[in-house]
Design a protein around this motif. Sequence first.
Motif, PDB file in Angstrom:
ATOM      1  N   ILE A   1       0.871  -1.180   0.000  1.00 37.49           N
ATOM      2  CA  ILE A   1       0.000   0.000   0.000  1.00 37.49           C
ATOM      3  C   ILE A   1       0.910   1.232   0.000  1.00 37.49           C
ATOM      4  CG2 ILE A   1      -1.837   1.235   1.200  1.00 37.49           C
ATOM      5  CD1 ILE A   1      -2.596  -1.382   2.553  1.00 37.49           C
TER       6      ILE A   1
ATOM      7  N   ILE B   1      -4.522   6.634   1.845  1.00 31.62           N
ATOM      8  CA  ILE B   1      -5.609   6.555   2.820  1.00 31.62           C
ATOM      9  C   ILE B   1      -5.455   7.694   3.817  1.00 31.62           C
ATOM     10  CG2 ILE B   1      -6.847   5.119   4.471  1.00 31.62           C
ATOM     11  CD1 ILE B   1      -6.727   3.936   1.653  1.00 31.62           C
TER      12      ILE B   1
ATOM     13  N   ARG C   1     -10.669   7.512   4.745  1.00 28.89           N
ATOM     14  CA  ARG C   1     -11.144   7.742   3.377  1.00 28.89           C
ATOM     15  C   ARG C   1     -10.083   7.246   2.392  1.00 28.89           C
ATOM     16  NH1 ARG C   1     -15.044  10.837   0.856  1.00 28.89           N
ATOM     17  NH2 ARG C   1     -15.619  11.819   2.852  1.00 28.89           N
ATOM     18  N   ASN C   2     -10.559   6.530   1.355  1.00 26.47           N
ATOM     19  CA  ASN C   2      -9.678   5.960   0.345  1.00 26.47           C
ATOM     20  C   ASN C   2      -9.600   6.903  -0.860  1.00 26.47           C
ATOM     21  OD1 ASN C   2      -8.200   4.354  -1.379  1.00 26.47           O
ATOM     22  ND2 ASN C   2      -9.829   2.847  -1.739  1.00 26.47           N
ATOM     23  N   TYR C   3      -8.422   7.468  -1.101  1.00 28.81           N
ATOM     24  CA  TYR C   3      -8.225   8.340  -2.252  1.00 28.81           C
ATOM     25  C   TYR C   3      -7.587   7.605  -3.440  1.00 28.81           C
ATOM     26  CZ  TYR C   3      -9.536  12.413   0.479  1.00 28.81           C
ATOM     27  OH  TYR C   3     -10.242  13.327   1.226  1.00 28.81           O
ATOM     28  N   ASP C   4      -7.457   6.295  -3.328  1.00 23.82           N
ATOM     29  CA  ASP C   4      -6.893   5.501  -4.405  1.00 23.82           C
ATOM     30  C   ASP C   4      -7.972   5.168  -5.435  1.00 23.82           C
ATOM     31  OD1 ASP C   4      -5.070   4.079  -5.853  1.00 23.82           O
ATOM     32  OD2 ASP C   4      -4.838   2.444  -4.407  1.00 23.82           O
TER      33      ASP C   4
ATOM     34  N   ARG D   1      -9.744  -0.574  -4.754  1.00 21.87           N
ATOM     35  CA  ARG D   1     -10.280  -0.989  -3.456  1.00 21.87           C
ATOM     36  C   ARG D   1      -9.115  -1.371  -2.557  1.00 21.87           C
ATOM     37  NH1 ARG D   1     -15.156  -2.846  -1.467  1.00 21.87           N
ATOM     38  NH2 ARG D   1     -16.088  -2.441  -3.517  1.00 21.87           N
ATOM     39  N   ARG D   2      -9.183  -0.963  -1.302  1.00 21.04           N
ATOM     40  CA  ARG D   2      -8.101  -1.228  -0.362  1.00 21.04           C
ATOM     41  C   ARG D   2      -8.630  -1.900   0.899  1.00 21.04           C
ATOM     42  NH1 ARG D   2      -3.077  -1.282  -2.540  1.00 21.04           N
ATOM     43  NH2 ARG D   2      -2.794   0.508  -3.943  1.00 21.04           N
TER      44      ARG D   2
ATOM     45  N   LEU E   1     -12.262  -0.522   1.836  1.00 17.45           N
ATOM     46  CA  LEU E   1     -12.762   0.733   1.288  1.00 17.45           C
ATOM     47  C   LEU E   1     -12.699   0.716  -0.236  1.00 17.45           C
ATOM     48  CD1 LEU E   1     -10.996   3.289   3.676  1.00 17.45           C
ATOM     49  CD2 LEU E   1     -13.430   2.746   3.638  1.00 17.45           C
TER      50      LEU E   1
ATOM     51  N   HIS F   1     -15.552   6.074   2.391  1.00 18.43           N
ATOM     52  CA  HIS F   1     -15.076   6.447   3.719  1.00 18.43           C
ATOM     53  C   HIS F   1     -15.888   5.714   4.779  1.00 18.43           C
ATOM     54  CE1 HIS F   1     -18.568   9.071   4.549  1.00 18.43           C
ATOM     55  NE2 HIS F   1     -18.515   9.340   3.259  1.00 18.43           N
TER      56      HIS F   1
END
Length: 778
Positions: free
Chosen positions: A128, A133, A153-156, A159-160, A235, A240
């Motif tokens: 990662i 994140i 919150r996932n800004y990628d 999916r993480r 996420l 989020h």
Amino acid sequence: MAAQDDAAKARHAEDETKQAAKAGFQDADEALPQYHIEAQASLVERPLRSLKYGEAFAVLDSYGDIGWYPGADGLYFQDTRYLSRLALTVEDERPMMLSSAMQDDNGALSVDLTTPDIRLDAGDETAIPRELIALERTKFLFKGTCYDRIGLRNYDTRRRKLRIGVTFDADFRDLFEVRGSDRVNRGKRTVERRSDTEVQFRYAGLDDIVRTTSVHLGPKPHLLEPGKAEFLVELAPGAHTSLFIRIAFESHRAFTKAPGPEKAGEAAAAALSRAAGSLADRPDRSLSEGRIFARAYRDNRRDLRELTAGITTIISSNDQFNEGLCRATADLYMLATRTQEGVYPFAGIPWYSTVFGRDGIITAMMALWIDPNFGKGVLRFLAATQAKEVDPAADAQPGKVLHETRRGEMAMLGEVPFRHYYGTIDGTPLFVMLAAQYHEVTGDLDTIRSIWPQLKLALAWIDQYGDRDGDGFVEYARETEQGLANQGWKDSHDSIFHSDGAMAKGPIALCEVQGYVFAAKQGAAKLARLLGEDDLAASLTADAEKIQKKFDEAFWCEEIGTYALALDGAKRPCAVRSSNTGHALFTGIALPERAAQVAAQLLSNDGFNGWGIRTVAKGEARYNPMSYHNGSIWPHDNAICAMGLARYGLKDEAARVFEGMFDTSLYYDQKRLPELFCGFMRRRQRGPVSYPVACSPQAWAAAAPFAFLAASLGLELDHARNRIRFRNPVLPKFLEAVELYNLKLGASRADIRLHRHGHDVTVAVTRRVGDVQISMLK
């Protein structure tokens, strides 16, 4: 020329360091000071954040965590550490810091974090990448509970999946243990997993008090063990979610004792226990942790708004000063604690978050003009807890005002004497002083009438127990070896000494205490007349006149050009130059013809280091700029000196002290003045030197900027004459204009603008409600 100046300052600094080392060598054969605060690490090594509500407070690192490093970190309630570890990880790694700040009103801590580069197994490539994140953390205290929300919150674009870890522990150490006291015996601690979302720590103390810490987590963690929880979070891109940690803490007796008569000391505990927010606020179990958090956050905001409603506010031409005033206001009201008798400012975090008589009184004095409710609460609380009998173990006699009260196990067992401790020589006359000042500002005769019996008892204590040998001076000597050796505001073991460095032997009559007695009798005489006790008023007035004459005769030391620090038990003056003489100006006991000389000593190169007035002047035998009381600088002490200088018309001198303290604040986190800092000489392109274990925030340091401003403006609030007056106002160089909003006198309100034109200051009234008279006197 500049190089020569720098070289001279370097030599000066070297001399100070050598002198400090010499002072340490001189004291090497002395026993460790009483109730020493042990320190292997400085509180200034890393940014710390403080939260407080009621009798609870938290000391956190900038991440919002507890226990990553040894020190004072923890969640405390009633002088006990209820949480000694709380650490957040992502895949067993600590997140990366982005920002950490207290909200403007100190209501909550906000922390922005992100994930570091994460490798799931040793040798693997980064699984990662960092900064994809975001973690947003919000923490606050409210009614016996610490709330912690972690938003993710996932800004990628992918999916993480993340494993979020939380480790926690509760050692239930007494605050005096955290400070360094050793204990042989302790109670029994247990921990159990009570449900899929709760772990409880329980400590059955030797004082028959059961203390519990309950850790609630939501949503249900994937793993929950005593001391550890893990959440598995998945996420989607842009998604989020939030995780919640709720720490509830409380105490109760293991068994119920039969009720008995409530003594003055026990009244202190009762007044606090019956106050709002003493015990855990139990939420509706049907609510989710998210709903519980949201409701508590909303109620916490309402509570803060209610506490600060109607206060006087200040806006100046200097944005940095405005920032400092906002922080000072927020600190004052964070330390404000609701008791059965009203609002009381607890002294400071982390070591003194409890009722202190002297600290509360001086804080209330300095804040009277912005919010007299502090004065009312302090007066009523100290009247309710005034000593009623002789108790040598507590240094108590009838009429004496409380020094401090503690609720921890060591105090309850008598391992330290501070459960309800009265070992302060100045609290009682200061109590009477505050009553007179409070009435002068508010005209609230009902409150004065309600505590008049306690004020008369305090006056009787001054004459009967305070003046031990009948010589007209109030002196102290502890009643037992457990009590404090020195009982003025400079209560270090080595703070009262002679010019050769020899320790003064008691009973000791302090310079400033005689001033407090003088002002107390003058103020009480005015109150007595209002209450129809003319004979008492005449007697008090005559006493004050005698005290002033005797004080000058006994304390003035021509060889040092100022008043002595104290008289020892043989009535020999301690001919030491100290900041205590500024208190003689503050109270008005100093003869007018002495004021200029006293000021000159305070502001000499030995007394004033460029940042502030030292507690003890450079060159004195025990001078040490790194000491607690023998060469350090205290903002509240400087504020009292500034008010004293202004009282005698020395406004430029007062402004100089004000300027030094403002400059000091610019070097501290959040523009917050600390409890104290070191007294090393100010050097070019360097800030003040911090004291390693200073409290921050500290109540009387937070109140100091308001006292500095009032001193410079010559602000006088006189309810009897229905008059607000500015006596020879002066604005320091860093202020061009100041606006006071909602300045109160009785039922009247006013907004006032003061503007500097060169050295002159003009006063303009921009709003007035009521018939208050507003004037300026040159």
